[in-house]
Scaffold this active site. Structure first.
Site, short mmCIF file in Angstrom:
data_model
loop_
_atom_site.label_atom_id
_atom_site.label_comp_id
_atom_site.label_asym_id
_atom_site.label_seq_id
_atom_site.Cartn_x
_atom_site.Cartn_y
_atom_site.Cartn_z
CE1 TYR A 1 -0.85 -4.76 -1.38
CE2 TYR A 1 -3.10 -5.22 -2.07
CZ TYR A 1 -2.18 -4.41 -1.43
OH TYR A 1 -2.61 -3.25 -0.87
CE LYS B 1 13.23 0.70 3.99
NZ LYS B 1 13.48 2.00 4.67
CG ASP C 1 12.23 5.38 4.62
OD1 ASP C 1 12.53 5.45 3.40
OD2 ASP C 1 13.07 5.08 5.50
CG ASP D 1 -3.14 0.01 -0.28
OD1 ASP D 1 -4.18 0.56 -0.66
OD2 ASP D 1 -3.06 -0.62 0.79
CG ASP E 1 -5.69 5.12 1.74
OD1 ASP E 1 -6.06 4.89 0.57
OD2 ASP E 1 -6.26 4.64 2.74
C1 LIG Z 1 -9.27 -3.56 -0.35
C2 LIG Z 1 -7.83 -3.69 -0.64
C3 LIG Z 1 -7.53 -5.07 -1.12
C4 LIG Z 1 -7.34 -2.63 -1.65
C5 LIG Z 1 -5.84 -2.76 -1.86
O1 LIG Z 1 -5.09 -2.95 -0.90
O2 LIG Z 1 -5.42 -2.66 -3.01
C6 LIG Z 1 -7.63 -1.18 -1.27
O3 LIG Z 1 -6.97 -0.77 -0.14
C7 LIG Z 1 -7.30 -0.27 -2.43
O4 LIG Z 1 -6.57 0.70 -2.23
O5 LIG Z 1 -7.82 -0.47 -3.52
MG LIG Z 2 -6.06 1.12 -0.32
#
Ligand SMILES: CC(C)[C@H](C(=O)O)[C@@H](O)C(=O)O
Ligand SMILES: [Mg+2]
Ligand SMILES: NC(=O)c1ccc[n+]([C@@H]2O[C@H](COP(=O)([O-])OP(=O)(O)OC[C@H]3O[C@@H](n4cnc5c(N)ncnc54)[C@H](O)[C@@H]3O)[C@@H](O)[C@H]2O)c1
Length: 352
Positions: A136, A186, A218, A242, A246
């Site tokens: 990042y 990884k 993975d 990240d 999700d």
């Molecule tokens: C918007 C983006 C920069 C952010 C990240 O990748 O950290 C988002 O996806 C998160 O999970 O907070």
């Molecule tokens: Mg995110």
């Protein structure tokens, strides 16, 4: 007690309104609120996604509550002007390196998980995501090679102190939970990950009471779906964390349910300074329609009260109210129901 509220873009202001109603209902004495612009909204009014006055407001507060940023109309701006730079800038400039992303099944919601209910019911995990390093924040650019081809690159790295400090956070979190830590990397391919693994193993010497395991990312993605109940605390880098968070949200049932805390080293008179936000984004596809689930935002407020203001009872009260609303079947479209953003907010308020 000072809280800075940054609603941001898309559904950010809609869900922030609901969190604000919950905060107001608590009637906390001595609370001072500031509101600031971030993201595409801030770019339009101030020419920058993280204006200096917003950053100063965050620094002057005891905690920041952040909605979401991101606007498709800004996707072609130079990268440093894009809405996402607001959240990245706040995380790095405030030294918020430790991102706690809990994922726990809510009783009664098992049937809404993307997994089989008996698998989903076992979910009770915490992702500890490193937030200030990795690919990042490395050098990145697009260039034209000598043969005329365009190339994009992003430098991935971790220094040992960056790994060590997040490892300490994760080991301590495991000590306060079920005593299990899984480090996800990884290391079979990346030197960044090999160093990560080496430093996590070294740090483990200080936490003999924690059971440490390692998993390639993975496999971790697969195991999270096959048997999420095996995880207690997961520690991982910025990018992997990240993605896995999700994924974990849909194992619980919706990305509209997962909250997060970003913490650093700064202590205030009330607790740890931090920034709190749902793990989801600005959801441009449903923005302005009153459909967004505000629960992740409201649960982020609960985390703020717990970690930054030392208000554990109030945090637990909010979490219980969200849990009851879900148990009573108050859900929006993301969970197969028909309640709108305000209705979900009303339902939480009614159960506070
Ligand atoms: C918007 C983006 C920069 C952010 C990240 O990748 O950290 C988002 O996806 C998160 O999970 O907070
Ligand atoms: Mg995110
Ligand atoms: N922390 C942040 O501010 C943050 C996090 C992730 C993405 N983003 C940004 O948000 C924008 C959109 O990104 P994306 O579409 O990849 O991810 P997203 O999380 O915004 O949306 C993904 C999907 O989930 C749904 N969703 C998200 N939150 C919801 C909620 N509370 N209730 C109901 N449904 C919800 C959306 O409608 C969409 O279909 C991008 O500009 C991205 O960079 C910001």
């Amino acid at each position: 007690m000072k809280i800075a509220l940054f609603p941001g873009d898309g559904i950010g202001p809609e869900i922030m309104t609901e969190a604000r109603r919950v905060l107001d209902a608590l009637g906390l004495p001595g609370l001072v609120l500031f509101a600031g612009d971030v993201g595409g909204t801030a770019y339009r009014t101030h020419g920058h996604p993280l204006p200096p006055e917003t950053l100063e407001m965050a620094k002057a507060a005891d905690a920041v509550l952040f909605g979401a940023v991101g606007d498709p109309a800004c996707d072609n701006l130079e990268r440093h002007l894009r809405p996402e730079q607001a959240i990245l800038g706040l995380r790095s400039q405030l030294g918020l390196f430790a991102n706690l992303r809990p994922a726990t099944m809510f009783p009664g919601l098992e049937d809404m998980s993307a997994l089989r209910p008996e698998v989903a019911s076992q979910i009770d995990l915490l992702i500890v995501r490193e937030l200030n390093g990795d690919v990042y924040f490395g050098e990145k650019a697009m260039r034209v090679l000598d043969d005329g081809r365009r190339q994009g690159y992003d430098f991935m790295s971790y220094a040992e102190d960056e790994v060590r400090r997040i490892a300490h956070v994760a080991f301590r979190a495991a000590q306060g939970r079920r005593g299990k830590l899984c480090s996800v990397d990884k290391a079979n391919v990346l030197e960044t990950s090999q160093l990560w693994r080496d430093v996590v193993i070294e740090t483990h010497a200080e936490y003999p009471d924690v059971e440490l395991s390692h998993m390639y990312v993975d496999n971790a993605a697969m195991q999270l779906v096959r048997n999420p109940g095996q995880f207690d605390v997961v520690v991982t880098g910025n990018l992997f964390g990240d993605i896995l968070s999700d994924q974990a949200s849909m194992c619980v049932g919706s990305i509209g349910l997962l909250a997060s805390a970003a913490l650093g080293e700064r202590q205030t008179e009330f607790g740890s300074f931090g920034m709190y936000e749902p793990i989801h984004g600005s959801a441009p596809d449903i923005a302005g329609q009153g459909k967004a689930n505000p629960m992740a935002m409201i649960l982020s407020l609960a985390m703020l009260l717990r970690h930054s203001l030392g208000l554990e009872a109030e945090a637990a009260r909010i979490e219980a109210a969200v849990g009851k609303a879900l148990q009573d079947g108050v859900t929006g479209a993301d969970l197969g129901g028909s309640a709108g953003t305000t209705e979900v907010g009303d339902a939480v308020l009614a159960r506070l």
